[in-house]
Design a protein around this motif. Structure first.
Motif, PDB file in Angstrom:
ATOM      1  N   TYR A 179       0.993  -1.149  -0.063  1.00  0.00           N
ATOM      2  CA  TYR A 179       0.118   0.138  -0.107  1.00  0.00           C
ATOM      3  C   TYR A 179       0.914   1.264   0.181  1.00  0.00           C
ATOM      4  CZ  TYR A 179      -3.834  -3.108   1.224  1.00  0.00           C
ATOM      5  OH  TYR A 179      -4.537  -4.351   1.174  1.00  0.00           O
ATOM      6  N   ARG A 180       0.552   2.517  -0.694  1.00  0.00           N
ATOM      7  CA  ARG A 180       1.170   3.511  -0.807  1.00  0.00           C
ATOM      8  C   ARG A 180       0.414   4.687  -0.380  1.00  0.00           C
ATOM      9  NH1 ARG A 180       3.173   0.284  -5.039  1.00  0.00           N
ATOM     10  NH2 ARG A 180       5.445   0.061  -4.905  1.00  0.00           N
ATOM     11  N   PRO A 181       0.157   5.060   0.985  1.00  0.00           N
ATOM     12  CA  PRO A 181      -0.709   6.214   1.265  1.00  0.00           C
ATOM     13  C   PRO A 181      -0.227   7.469   0.949  1.00  0.00           C
ATOM     14  CG  PRO A 181       0.592   4.896   3.326  1.00  0.00           C
ATOM     15  CD  PRO A 181       0.908   4.108   2.066  1.00  0.00           C
ATOM     16  N   ALA A 182      -0.825   8.431   0.809  1.00  0.00           N
ATOM     17  CA  ALA A 182      -0.446   9.758   0.681  1.00  0.00           C
ATOM     18  C   ALA A 182      -0.440  10.818   1.823  1.00  0.00           C
ATOM     19  CB  ALA A 182      -1.536  10.403  -0.361  1.00  0.00           C
ATOM     20  N   SER A 183      -0.609  10.101   2.827  1.00  0.00           N
ATOM     21  CA  SER A 183      -0.720  11.172   4.133  1.00  0.00           C
ATOM     22  C   SER A 183      -0.338  10.030   5.309  1.00  0.00           C
ATOM     23  CB  SER A 183      -1.892  11.625   4.515  1.00  0.00           C
ATOM     24  OG  SER A 183      -2.905  10.575   4.886  1.00  0.00           O
ATOM     25  N   ILE A 184       0.228  10.683   6.702  1.00  0.00           N
ATOM     26  CA  ILE A 184       0.617   9.934   7.662  1.00  0.00           C
ATOM     27  C   ILE A 184      -0.700   9.210   8.303  1.00  0.00           C
ATOM     28  CG2 ILE A 184       1.548   9.885   9.937  1.00  0.00           C
ATOM     29  CD1 ILE A 184       3.218  12.422   9.122  1.00  0.00           C
ATOM     30  N   ARG A 185      -1.753  10.049   8.312  1.00  0.00           N
ATOM     31  CA  ARG A 185      -3.175   9.345   8.919  1.00  0.00           C
ATOM     32  C   ARG A 185      -3.328   8.286   8.094  1.00  0.00           C
ATOM     33  NH1 ARG A 185      -7.148  10.344  12.075  1.00  0.00           N
ATOM     34  NH2 ARG A 185      -6.282  12.195  12.932  1.00  0.00           N
ATOM     35  N   GLU A 186      -3.430   8.272   6.989  1.00  0.00           N
ATOM     36  CA  GLU A 186      -3.729   7.262   5.986  1.00  0.00           C
ATOM     37  C   GLU A 186      -2.824   5.994   6.342  1.00  0.00           C
ATOM     38  OE1 GLU A 186      -4.362   5.831   1.339  1.00  0.00           O
ATOM     39  OE2 GLU A 186      -3.878   7.950   1.797  1.00  0.00           O
ATOM     40  N   ALA A 187      -1.391   6.241   6.324  1.00  0.00           N
ATOM     41  CA  ALA A 187      -0.690   5.114   6.659  1.00  0.00           C
ATOM     42  C   ALA A 187      -0.779   4.508   8.177  1.00  0.00           C
ATOM     43  CB  ALA A 187       0.940   5.872   6.819  1.00  0.00           C
ATOM     44  N   TRP A 188      -1.239   5.242   9.224  1.00  0.00           N
ATOM     45  CA  TRP A 188      -1.602   4.859  10.478  1.00  0.00           C
ATOM     46  C   TRP A 188      -2.955   4.043  10.265  1.00  0.00           C
ATOM     47  CZ3 TRP A 188      -5.568   5.682  13.618  1.00  0.00           C
ATOM     48  CH2 TRP A 188      -5.429   5.290  15.134  1.00  0.00           C
ATOM     49  N   GLU A 189      -3.960   4.362   9.564  1.00  0.00           N
ATOM     50  CA  GLU A 189      -5.206   3.677   9.637  1.00  0.00           C
ATOM     51  C   GLU A 189      -4.941   2.543   9.062  1.00  0.00           C
ATOM     52  OE1 GLU A 189      -7.959   4.333  10.731  1.00  0.00           O
ATOM     53  OE2 GLU A 189      -8.047   6.569  11.176  1.00  0.00           O
ATOM     54  N   LEU A 190      -4.163   2.365   7.836  1.00  0.00           N
ATOM     55  CA  LEU A 190      -3.769   0.972   7.480  1.00  0.00           C
ATOM     56  C   LEU A 190      -3.163   0.040   8.247  1.00  0.00           C
ATOM     57  CD1 LEU A 190      -2.559   2.217   3.864  1.00  0.00           C
ATOM     58  CD2 LEU A 190      -4.443   0.556   4.209  1.00  0.00           C
ATOM     59  N   LYS A 191      -2.181   0.575   9.073  1.00  0.00           N
ATOM     60  CA  LYS A 191      -1.272  -0.171  10.088  1.00  0.00           C
ATOM     61  C   LYS A 191      -2.333  -0.772  11.042  1.00  0.00           C
ATOM     62  CE  LYS A 191       2.481  -1.887  11.701  1.00  0.00           C
ATOM     63  NZ  LYS A 191       2.138  -2.795  12.727  1.00  0.00           N
ATOM     64  N   ARG A 192      -3.161   0.192  11.545  1.00  0.00           N
ATOM     65  CA  ARG A 192      -4.235  -0.135  12.638  1.00  0.00           C
ATOM     66  C   ARG A 192      -5.169  -1.337  11.951  1.00  0.00           C
ATOM     67  NH1 ARG A 192      -8.413   3.771  14.976  1.00  0.00           N
ATOM     68  NH2 ARG A 192      -9.504   3.586  13.049  1.00  0.00           N
ATOM     69  N   LYS A 193      -5.199  -1.175  10.978  1.00  0.00           N
ATOM     70  CA  LYS A 193      -6.347  -1.977  10.050  1.00  0.00           C
ATOM     71  C   LYS A 193      -5.734  -3.696  10.042  1.00  0.00           C
ATOM     72  CE  LYS A 193      -8.632  -3.091   5.658  1.00  0.00           C
ATOM     73  NZ  LYS A 193      -9.056  -2.676   4.518  1.00  0.00           N
ATOM     74  N   PHE A 194      -4.441  -3.573   9.681  1.00  0.00           N
ATOM     75  CA  PHE A 194      -3.782  -4.884   9.261  1.00  0.00           C
ATOM     76  C   PHE A 194      -2.901  -5.395  10.597  1.00  0.00           C
ATOM     77  CE2 PHE A 194      -4.257  -3.304   5.019  1.00  0.00           C
ATOM     78  CZ  PHE A 194      -4.979  -4.234   4.462  1.00  0.00           C
ATOM     79  N   ASN A 195      -2.553  -4.266  11.593  1.00  0.00           N
ATOM     80  CA  ASN A 195      -1.878  -4.688  12.725  1.00  0.00           C
ATOM     81  C   ASN A 195      -0.489  -5.326  12.297  1.00  0.00           C
ATOM     82  OD1 ASN A 195      -1.414  -4.645  15.490  1.00  0.00           O
ATOM     83  ND2 ASN A 195      -3.066  -5.831  15.994  1.00  0.00           N
ATOM     84  N   GLU A 196      -0.553  -6.646  13.221  1.00  0.00           N
ATOM     85  CA  GLU A 196       0.581  -7.210  12.927  1.00  0.00           C
ATOM     86  C   GLU A 196       1.109  -8.007  11.603  1.00  0.00           C
ATOM     87  OE1 GLU A 196       2.925  -7.130  15.279  1.00  0.00           O
ATOM     88  OE2 GLU A 196       1.627  -5.919  16.492  1.00  0.00           O
ATOM     89  N   ASN A 197      -0.017  -7.871  10.903  1.00  0.00           N
ATOM     90  CA  ASN A 197       0.248  -8.530   9.554  1.00  0.00           C
ATOM     91  C   ASN A 197       0.771  -7.445   8.482  1.00  0.00           C
ATOM     92  OD1 ASN A 197      -0.786 -11.159   9.793  1.00  0.00           O
ATOM     93  ND2 ASN A 197      -3.009 -10.422  10.091  1.00  0.00           N
ATOM     94  N   ALA A 198       1.095  -6.432   8.958  1.00  0.00           N
ATOM     95  CA  ALA A 198       1.503  -5.283   7.992  1.00  0.00           C
ATOM     96  C   ALA A 198       3.075  -4.761   8.761  1.00  0.00           C
ATOM     97  CB  ALA A 198       0.599  -4.437   7.681  1.00  0.00           C
ATOM     98  N   ALA A 199       3.741  -4.339   7.901  1.00  0.00           N
ATOM     99  CA  ALA A 199       4.870  -3.312   8.255  1.00  0.00           C
ATOM    100  C   ALA A 199       5.138  -2.212   7.424  1.00  0.00           C
ATOM    101  CB  ALA A 199       6.187  -4.251   8.209  1.00  0.00           C
ATOM    102  N   MET A 200       5.475  -1.069   8.049  1.00  0.00           N
ATOM    103  CA  MET A 200       5.916   0.290   7.166  1.00  0.00           C
ATOM    104  C   MET A 200       7.206  -0.081   6.870  1.00  0.00           C
ATOM    105  SD  MET A 200       3.812   2.901   9.475  1.00  0.00           S
ATOM    106  CE  MET A 200       4.144   1.872  10.974  1.00  0.00           C
ATOM    107  N   ILE A 201       7.372   0.575   5.580  1.00  0.00           N
ATOM    108  CA  ILE A 201       8.683   0.693   4.947  1.00  0.00           C
ATOM    109  C   ILE A 201       8.962   1.981   4.193  1.00  0.00           C
ATOM    110  CG2 ILE A 201       7.422  -0.466   2.876  1.00  0.00           C
ATOM    111  CD1 ILE A 201       9.950  -1.960   2.359  1.00  0.00           C
TER     112      ILE A 201
END
Length: 299
Positions: A15-37
């Motif tokens: 996923y390629r979010p355009a804002s910090i909030r969008e990135a945070w929402e994605l991380k909260r949604k997928f939790n341990e199944n996602a990592a930021m890069i």
């Protein structure tokens, strides 16, 4: 074979979010199944250690607010604001960093190889929790801004490191370095590894302080790290030096306090006792140079 296939597996989605909030929402949604890069060097290192990629990656590279570096003067305050996705190579080349925050430049120079620094970000080095830039940033009095469930918050780097360990969805946004007064201000950074270059650190120390012509110490910050341990401020050792005039007796007390206060994790190549001794020697020997200067002046 099954283990090799698991390690070689690639993420199912990026996923390629355009804002910090969008990135945070994605991380909260997928939790341990996602990592930021961002630069990807940390995830690649983990992969080489046998840790598989998570199912989802959240790329921060399209978030413009994380890419900028600028010098800001706000009334009497002046500071350098560094986006979390600024490359280490950009920090090394920055004239701002070279002029007023040289120990950060020195720290960056000693992180891995040039090819890695061209990809790695300052935010990634911090969020690694044991990155070699952290002692320099702690000594420089860095503050950081990060995004969490409470929105954007700013505090010291020490507070962020504590919070990030507790809340995996936290996103580092930017680092703020206060400009130091030029008069009688000293700083140093030193890394000790098992080889001369491109080596994981055993011990990293960094110090910033104001030292008068009479060797009076004030506004001192001492940080130590290295290996797998999280770097930390040595506040008890700082307290011994704050307001003191350098002497052999003071430095002997500081040495003992560092040995007492610094609590590194032992590694495969060095015991905790060795790491304590190395850190104490590095810090005290640098301050002892001021006493040597006085002795030379008296001759």
């Amino acid at each position: 074979m099954a283990e090799q296939e698991e390690i070689a597996a690639v993420p199912a989605a990026v996923y390629r979010p355009a804002s910090i909030r969008e990135a945070w929402e994605l991380k909260r949604k997928f939790n341990e199944n996602a990592a930021m890069i961002a630069g990807g060097t940390l995830l690649q290192m983990k992969r080489e250690q046998g840790i598989a990629f998570p199912p989802c990656l959240i790329s921060l590279e399209n978030i413009q607010a994380l890419q900028a570096m600028e010098f800001i003067e706000d009334g009497a305050a002046a500071y350098l604001k560094i986006g979390a996705c600024v490359r280490l190579s950009a920090l090394r080349k920055s004239l701002f960093v070279k002029k007023d925050w040289r120990i950060l430049q020195e720290a960056v120079k000693q992180v891995a190889a040039p090819a890695v620094r061209n990809r790695a970000t300052i935010g990634g080095n911090i969020c690694y929790m044991s990155g070699d830039t952290i002692p320099a940033l702690l000594a420089l009095g860095a503050k950081v801004a990060w995004f969490s469930e409470r929105g954007l918050k700013m505090d010291t780097l020490e507070v962020f490191l504590q919070q990030a360990r507790l809340h995996s969805n936290t996103i580092l946004a930017s680092i703020y370095l206060p400009k130091q007064p030029p008069e009688n201000w000293i700083s140093f950074y030193q890394k000790v590894g098992r080889r001369a270059a491109f080596t994981p650190s055993l011990v990293v120390v960094s110090v910033c302080a104001k030292v008068s012509n009479e060797n009076h110490i004030s506004r001192i910050r001492i940080a130590a790290g290295g290996g797998a341990g999280q770097p930390k401020r040595l506040t008890a050792s700082e307290a011994l030096l704050e307001g003191a005039v350098l002497s052999e007796e003071i430095l002997a007390g500081v040495y003992e306090k560092i040995m007492e206060e610094y609590d590194p994790l032992p590694g495969n190549f060095a015991s905790a006792a060795y790491l304590k001794t190395a850190a104490a020697n590095l810090i005290v020997s640098r301050f002892a140079r001021f006493l040597d200067r006085e002795d030379e002046a008296d001759e």
